[in-house]
Design a protein around this motif. Sequence first.
Motif, PDB file in Angstrom:
ATOM      1  N   PHE A 101       0.785  -1.242   0.000  1.00 49.08           N
ATOM      2  CA  PHE A 101       0.000   0.000   0.000  1.00 49.08           C
ATOM      3  C   PHE A 101       0.818   1.294   0.000  1.00 49.08           C
ATOM      4  CE2 PHE A 101      -2.856  -3.164   1.942  1.00 49.08           C
ATOM      5  CZ  PHE A 101      -3.901  -3.109   1.023  1.00 49.08           C
ATOM      6  N   VAL A 102       2.144   1.257  -0.136  1.00 46.44           N
ATOM      7  CA  VAL A 102       2.942   2.493  -0.089  1.00 46.44           C
ATOM      8  C   VAL A 102       2.918   3.176  -1.463  1.00 46.44           C
ATOM      9  CG1 VAL A 102       5.238   3.488   0.221  1.00 46.44           C
ATOM     10  CG2 VAL A 102       4.450   1.667   1.743  1.00 46.44           C
ATOM     11  N   PRO A 103       2.337   4.385  -1.541  1.00 45.62           N
ATOM     12  CA  PRO A 103       2.357   5.130  -2.805  1.00 45.62           C
ATOM     13  C   PRO A 103       3.794   5.520  -3.161  1.00 45.62           C
ATOM     14  CG  PRO A 103       0.698   6.013  -1.320  1.00 45.62           C
ATOM     15  CD  PRO A 103       1.556   5.079  -0.515  1.00 45.62           C
ATOM     16  N   HIS A 104       4.113   5.385  -4.440  1.00 48.67           N
ATOM     17  CA  HIS A 104       5.461   5.711  -4.906  1.00 48.67           C
ATOM     18  C   HIS A 104       5.436   5.940  -6.410  1.00 48.67           C
ATOM     19  CE1 HIS A 104       5.029   1.386  -5.478  1.00 48.67           C
ATOM     20  NE2 HIS A 104       5.929   1.494  -6.439  1.00 48.67           N
ATOM     21  N   ARG A 105       6.576   6.356  -6.944  1.00 45.46           N
ATOM     22  CA  ARG A 105       6.748   6.456  -8.390  1.00 45.46           C
ATOM     23  C   ARG A 105       8.207   6.161  -8.712  1.00 45.46           C
ATOM     24  NH1 ARG A 105       6.319  12.092  -7.211  1.00 45.46           N
ATOM     25  NH2 ARG A 105       8.348  13.072  -7.462  1.00 45.46           N
ATOM     26  N   GLU A 106       8.443   5.805  -9.967  1.00 40.23           N
ATOM     27  CA  GLU A 106       9.800   5.590 -10.454  1.00 40.23           C
ATOM     28  C   GLU A 106      10.158   6.759 -11.374  1.00 40.23           C
ATOM     29  OE1 GLU A 106       7.562   2.864 -10.802  1.00 40.23           O
ATOM     30  OE2 GLU A 106       8.295   1.965  -8.962  1.00 40.23           O
ATOM     31  N   GLU A 107      11.371   7.247 -11.239  1.00 39.81           N
ATOM     32  CA  GLU A 107      11.874   8.284 -12.126  1.00 39.81           C
ATOM     33  C   GLU A 107      13.171   7.784 -12.752  1.00 39.81           C
ATOM     34  OE1 GLU A 107      12.420  11.846  -9.837  1.00 39.81           O
ATOM     35  OE2 GLU A 107      10.270  12.106  -9.514  1.00 39.81           O
ATOM     36  N   ASN A 108      13.405   8.221 -13.979  1.00 42.74           N
ATOM     37  CA  ASN A 108      14.659   7.902 -14.636  1.00 42.74           C
ATOM     38  C   ASN A 108      15.274   9.198 -15.140  1.00 42.74           C
ATOM     39  OD1 ASN A 108      16.832   6.944 -15.996  1.00 42.74           O
ATOM     40  ND2 ASN A 108      15.686   5.838 -17.553  1.00 42.74           N
ATOM     41  N   PRO A 109      16.139   9.822 -14.327  1.00 44.17           N
ATOM     42  CA  PRO A 109      16.756  11.078 -14.736  1.00 44.17           C
ATOM     43  C   PRO A 109      17.901  10.885 -15.732  1.00 44.17           C
ATOM     44  CG  PRO A 109      17.563  10.437 -12.591  1.00 44.17           C
ATOM     45  CD  PRO A 109      16.507   9.431 -12.976  1.00 44.17           C
ATOM     46  N   GLY A 110      18.313   9.636 -15.950  1.00 39.88           N
ATOM     47  CA  GLY A 110      19.486   9.359 -16.771  1.00 39.88           C
ATOM     48  C   GLY A 110      19.222   9.409 -18.266  1.00 39.88           C
ATOM     49  N   ALA A 111      20.296   9.172 -19.027  1.00 42.88           N
ATOM     50  CA  ALA A 111      20.239   9.202 -20.487  1.00 42.88           C
ATOM     51  C   ALA A 111      20.009   7.810 -21.087  1.00 42.88           C
ATOM     52  CB  ALA A 111      21.530   9.791 -21.031  1.00 42.88           C
ATOM     53  N   GLU A 112      19.983   6.772 -20.243  1.00 44.60           N
ATOM     54  CA  GLU A 112      19.730   5.413 -20.742  1.00 44.60           C
ATOM     55  C   GLU A 112      18.465   4.854 -20.093  1.00 44.60           C
ATOM     56  OE1 GLU A 112      22.216   2.115 -19.143  1.00 44.60           O
ATOM     57  OE2 GLU A 112      23.217   3.672 -17.975  1.00 44.60           O
ATOM     58  N   GLU A 113      17.847   3.905 -20.777  1.00 48.06           N
ATOM     59  CA  GLU A 113      16.653   3.263 -20.235  1.00 48.06           C
ATOM     60  C   GLU A 113      16.987   2.580 -18.906  1.00 48.06           C
ATOM     61  OE1 GLU A 113      13.264   0.603 -22.216  1.00 48.06           O
ATOM     62  OE2 GLU A 113      15.177  -0.457 -22.113  1.00 48.06           O
ATOM     63  N   ALA A 114      16.079   2.669 -17.946  1.00 45.52           N
ATOM     64  CA  ALA A 114      16.232   1.948 -16.681  1.00 45.52           C
ATOM     65  C   ALA A 114      15.396   0.676 -16.755  1.00 45.52           C
ATOM     66  CB  ALA A 114      15.770   2.812 -15.516  1.00 45.52           C
ATOM     67  N   VAL A 115      15.997  -0.449 -16.406  1.00 46.46           N
ATOM     68  CA  VAL A 115      15.300  -1.735 -16.420  1.00 46.46           C
ATOM     69  C   VAL A 115      15.444  -2.366 -15.047  1.00 46.46           C
ATOM     70  CG1 VAL A 115      15.173  -4.028 -17.469  1.00 46.46           C
ATOM     71  CG2 VAL A 115      15.766  -2.045 -18.885  1.00 46.46           C
ATOM     72  N   VAL A 116      14.312  -2.808 -14.480  1.00 43.24           N
ATOM     73  CA  VAL A 116      14.331  -3.497 -13.195  1.00 43.24           C
ATOM     74  C   VAL A 116      13.542  -4.795 -13.307  1.00 43.24           C
ATOM     75  CG1 VAL A 116      14.536  -1.323 -11.915  1.00 43.24           C
ATOM     76  CG2 VAL A 116      12.286  -2.333 -12.249  1.00 43.24           C
ATOM     77  N   VAL A 117      13.913  -5.768 -12.494  1.00 42.13           N
ATOM     78  CA  VAL A 117      13.161  -7.014 -12.359  1.00 42.13           C
ATOM     79  C   VAL A 117      12.350  -6.902 -11.086  1.00 42.13           C
ATOM     80  CG1 VAL A 117      13.331  -9.494 -11.947  1.00 42.13           C
ATOM     81  CG2 VAL A 117      14.798  -8.416 -13.649  1.00 42.13           C
ATOM     82  N   ILE A 118      11.077  -7.288 -11.164  1.00 41.51           N
ATOM     83  CA  ILE A 118      10.147  -7.146 -10.047  1.00 41.51           C
ATOM     84  C   ILE A 118       9.595  -8.509  -9.660  1.00 41.51           C
ATOM     85  CG2 ILE A 118       7.955  -6.127  -9.332  1.00 41.51           C
ATOM     86  CD1 ILE A 118       8.394  -4.044 -11.515  1.00 41.51           C
ATOM     87  N   ALA A 119       9.486  -8.746  -8.354  1.00 42.38           N
ATOM     88  CA  ALA A 119       8.799  -9.927  -7.828  1.00 42.38           C
ATOM     89  C   ALA A 119       7.771  -9.448  -6.818  1.00 42.38           C
ATOM     90  CB  ALA A 119       9.790 -10.883  -7.170  1.00 42.38           C
TER      91      ALA A 119
END
Length: 138
Positions: A101-119
């Motif tokens: 239930f924790v509200p959040h967001r992801e930001e990518n300030p960089g010049a390359e795509e950000a990729v994450v694996v989620i479980a």
Amino acid sequence: MTDHWHAPLRHVKGSELSGDTRQTSGMTRLEAISGKTVGSSKVWMGQTHVAPATSSGDHHHGETETAIYVVSGHPVFVFAEGEREVRLETSPGDYVFVPPFVPHREENPGAEEAVVVIARSSQEGVVVNLPSLWAPVD
């Protein structure tokens, strides 16, 4: 009666990930392991891609716990702690835990795509999109 000793393993190739899951603006979720794809009952797993100079919409993942592994890029995970905005700046190899239930967001300030694996502790990709909670910090 199910034979737990002889159930088949399931193989999902990277090229077979599905975008047919709940999405949030500013990012792309790809589903790999889920109730829908392999018949899992307790885990959901996939990837999230955030383009350069992009911020996702605010969201949470309901009652599920979420574990994140940063594959590439330098995503920033933003959440509120009381009245204060907290920014977790990450690098490849880092892990992030998101409680239920924790509200959040992801930001990518960089010049390359950000990729994450989620479980997640669910067989579904639980996502609850929220109206903007706070303005992104430049």
